[in-house]
Design a protein around this motif. Structure first.
Motif, PDB file in Angstrom:
ATOM      1  N   GLN A  79      28.745  41.369   6.929  1.00 43.98           N
ATOM      2  CA  GLN A  79      27.381  40.894   6.723  1.00 43.98           C
ATOM      3  C   GLN A  79      26.703  40.616   8.058  1.00 43.98           C
ATOM      4  O   GLN A  79      27.338  40.126   8.995  1.00 43.98           O
ATOM      5  CB  GLN A  79      27.380  39.631   5.863  1.00 43.98           C
ATOM      6  CG  GLN A  79      26.001  39.136   5.462  1.00 43.98           C
ATOM      7  CD  GLN A  79      25.563  37.935   6.266  1.00 43.98           C
ATOM      8  OE1 GLN A  79      26.390  37.263   6.879  1.00 43.98           O
ATOM      9  NE2 GLN A  79      24.286  37.640   6.267  1.00 43.98           N
ATOM     10  N   SER A  80      25.436  40.928   8.149  1.00 35.40           N
ATOM     11  CA  SER A  80      24.664  40.625   9.346  1.00 35.40           C
ATOM     12  C   SER A  80      23.254  40.227   8.950  1.00 35.40           C
ATOM     13  O   SER A  80      22.801  40.521   7.845  1.00 35.40           O
ATOM     14  CB  SER A  80      24.627  41.833  10.278  1.00 35.40           C
ATOM     15  OG  SER A  80      23.988  42.925   9.648  1.00 35.40           O
TER      16      SER A  80
ATOM     17  N   ASN B 287      32.185  37.029   9.948  1.00 34.72           N
ATOM     18  CA  ASN B 287      31.182  37.415   8.954  1.00 34.72           C
ATOM     19  C   ASN B 287      31.666  38.570   8.082  1.00 34.72           C
ATOM     20  O   ASN B 287      30.918  39.534   7.832  1.00 34.72           O
ATOM     21  CB  ASN B 287      29.846  37.793   9.617  1.00 34.72           C
ATOM     22  CG  ASN B 287      29.171  36.613  10.265  1.00 34.72           C
ATOM     23  OD1 ASN B 287      29.663  35.496  10.218  1.00 34.72           O
ATOM     24  ND2 ASN B 287      28.033  36.868  10.898  1.00 34.72           N
TER      25      ASN B 287
END
Length: 124
Positions: A23-24, A76
């Motif tokens: 995820q970013s 993440n």
């Protein structure tokens, strides 16, 4: 928020795969993460989810004891370790992120962001 799912492939029954969802874009710890799957011609269904802090997990009954979800809030990434795969696990697997009030959810419509999916094919 962008989600990138990876790790799918073609395996034989009984094998294992480890999917990853990176995820970013926004603070990762603000989102609960779920995995859903969609077999050809069928609706997208819940598989598993993990809470924002990682302390709570949900599993669909058919994957309990075979799949394990975990998250690394530093990198993440959420992982889905799939063991003892069965032909009925064949599907496109999607990861999704949600944050609407709850800390975790099984409901597809409570997820705001979706990755592109990764194909898992299990042959008998």
């Amino acid at each position: 928020v962008q989600l990138q799912a990876s790790g799918g492939g073609m395996v034989q029954a009984g094998a294992s795969l480890n999917l990853a969802c990176a995820q970013s874009g926004r603070p990762f710890h603000q989102y609960f993460i779920g995995w859903f799957r969609q077999a050809p011609g069928k609706e997208r269904l819940f598989v598993t989810a993990i809470s924002k802090g990682g302390g709570t997990t949900y599993y669909e009954d058919s994957v309990k004891g075979r799949f394990a979800i975990s998250r690394d809030n530093v990198r993440n990434v959420v992982y889905l370790q799939m063991n003892n795969l069965k032909p009925e696990d064949t599907a496109i697997y999607y990861c999704a992120a949600g944050s609407k009030g709850a800390i975790i959810s099984r409901l597809l419509n409570e997820y705001d962001y979706w990755g592109q999916g990764t194909l898992v094919t299990v042959s008998s």
